[in-house]
Design an enzyme around this catalytic site. Structure first.
Site, PDB file in Angstrom:
ATOM      1  N   GLU A 163      -3.086   7.512  -4.227  1.00  0.00           N
ATOM      2  CA  GLU A 163      -3.129   6.246  -3.485  1.00  0.00           C
ATOM      3  C   GLU A 163      -3.054   5.076  -4.457  1.00  0.00           C
ATOM      4  O   GLU A 163      -3.721   5.087  -5.500  1.00  0.00           O
ATOM      5  CB  GLU A 163      -4.415   6.160  -2.663  1.00  0.00           C
ATOM      6  CG  GLU A 163      -4.561   4.868  -1.869  1.00  0.00           C
ATOM      7  CD  GLU A 163      -5.918   4.785  -1.178  1.00  0.00           C
ATOM      8  OE1 GLU A 163      -5.937   4.825   0.062  1.00  0.00           O
ATOM      9  OE2 GLU A 163      -6.946   4.686  -1.881  1.00  0.00           O
ATOM     10  N   TYR A 211       0.866  -1.183   0.000  1.00  0.00           N
ATOM     11  CA  TYR A 211       0.000   0.000   0.000  1.00  0.00           C
ATOM     12  C   TYR A 211       0.899   1.229   0.000  1.00  0.00           C
ATOM     13  O   TYR A 211       1.892   1.286   0.729  1.00  0.00           O
ATOM     14  CB  TYR A 211      -0.892   0.021   1.246  1.00  0.00           C
ATOM     15  CG  TYR A 211      -1.749   1.268   1.373  1.00  0.00           C
ATOM     16  CD1 TYR A 211      -3.058   1.282   0.904  1.00  0.00           C
ATOM     17  CD2 TYR A 211      -1.252   2.430   1.960  1.00  0.00           C
ATOM     18  CE1 TYR A 211      -3.841   2.426   1.009  1.00  0.00           C
ATOM     19  CE2 TYR A 211      -2.025   3.574   2.062  1.00  0.00           C
ATOM     20  CZ  TYR A 211      -3.318   3.561   1.588  1.00  0.00           C
ATOM     21  OH  TYR A 211      -4.096   4.694   1.692  1.00  0.00           O
TER      22      TYR A 211
END
Length: 376
Positions: free
Chosen positions: A185, A101
């Site tokens: 993101e 992530y």
């Protein structure tokens, strides 16, 4: 401005970040053509600007062109938490050897940038932070120095990512600053068996105030609730709960969200109709909220100042008349106070709509709305 996944990946490619090969389709036949051109198993992904696509069935694997056409037919037109999929991204299936992530965002509380990187990707970062806090690196980024190669290596090391991911972290930062983004993101950012670092997903929020500096394409129109609300000039944000909330003034709406949560329910949205809202604005707002399939009850909390409570009440009655039988599907709890409150209550009382319940206090209205949502 939130971008669709395929638009975010176009920005990634512009900055040298690897993404899976693919294309955007608006019909099942186009999905078949893209899959045939790729010549490999593909993934068909609903293009909506909200999370939870996989859980909702909006991401589907297809071993070949015929299956891609079939799966696209299932996904196109799908409603995902109030956002309808008018396009799909068809891209080559890419097997991850590991999932990570990575995100950069504006930390408004600190007035700075924040990097969040984790060796655990493919799941909600909140869940990772709760179950494995040591696996999440949260690092403030100095806006003057940014993320250079050395900082990117430090981020990768602190989060437990391989060294080869550092270059991608540096390039993601360039997306953040050069494209005037508020959020960049990738979840998951993957490493393949061959050691390639690939952005398997992408979420980018651009600063609309900086749009004059860029040639970013405007997101295509969609039937999402936020798009529809924006077209009507409404200040609306979709949330994850079951109680629709309408108020006049951002402070009152935020307080109402807190009171609803305190009553044991989760708000389904933020909707501020403004300090001088007309009956038409009230009607438009209520129509948007009642169009949300997640909503089980609605709480209208208005303190009359510039906004007159009788105008609000007239708007509620107008909206319910317009909606017809759809307006009977969910109970509406109304709390009116302040300017012309008595007149507003009288208008609602005389209308005697079976969906409307009037409650004199904010706490009482929130408790009733929460209870109705739980019992729906």
């Amino acid at each position: 401005m939130d971008l669709y996944e395929h638009q975010a990946k176009e920005l990634f490619q512009r900055h040298g970040i690897e993404v899976p090969a693919g294309g955007v389709a608006t019909t099942p036949s186009e999905a078949r053509e893209i899959a045939a051109r790729l010549g490999a198993p593909v993934v068909v992904k609903a293009q909506v600007r909200i999370g939870g696509r996989g859980k909702a069935g909006g991401i589907r694997a297809a071993p070949g062109p015929a299956a891609a056409e079939q799966e696209a037919g299932r996904v196109l037109g799908m409603d995902i938490r109030g956002h309808r999929a008018h396009a799909v991204l068809v891209e080559a299936a890419t097997a991850p050897a590991a999932e990570y992530y990575a995100a950069y965002l504006v930390d408004r509380a600190e007035g700075a940038f924040l990097a969040i990187v984790s060796r655990h990707g493919g799941m909600d970062i909140e869940e990772v932070a709760a179950t494995s806090p040591d696996a999440v690196a949260r690092v403030p980024v100095d806006p003057l120095t940014g993320v250079d190669a050395a900082t990117a290596r430090l981020l990768a090391e602190r989060a437990g990512l391989p060294e080869e991911a550092a270059g991608t972290l540096e390039r993601l930062w360039r997306v953040m600053v050069e494209e005037d983004a508020l959020l960049v993101e990738v979840n998951p950012l993957i490493r393949t068996a061959e050691g390639r670092i690939v952005a398997l997903d992408g979420k980018v929020t651009l600063d609309g105030n900086a749009a004059f500096r860029h040639d970013h394409p405007a997101p295509p129109p969609s039937a999402g609730l936020e798009d529809r609300a924006r077209a009507k000039g409404l200040n609306y944000v979709k949330l994850d709960g079951r109680v629709g909330v309408v108020g006049n003034g951002a402070g009152l709406v935020m307080s109402t969200l807190d009171v609803v949560a305190g009553a044991g329910a989760a708000p389904a949205n933020f909707l501020d109709i403004g300090g001088g809202a007309s009956a038409q604005v009230m009607a438009d707002g209520l129509e948007i909220i009642l169009s949300d399939p997640d909503v089980r009850s609605v709480l209208v909390n208005v303190f009359g100042g510039i906004t007159s409570c009788d105008a609000v009440a007239t708007g509620i009655v107008s909206a319910l008349d317009l909606l017809g039988e759809r307006g009977l599907a969910r109970p509406i709890v109304v709390r009116l106070d302040g300017n012309n409150a008595e007149a507003g209550r009288r208008i609602l009382g005389e209308a005697a709509h079976p969906a409307v319940r009037q409650v004199p206090t904010m706490d009482g209205a929130a408790e009733l709305a929460a209870g109705l949502a739980a019992g729906a």
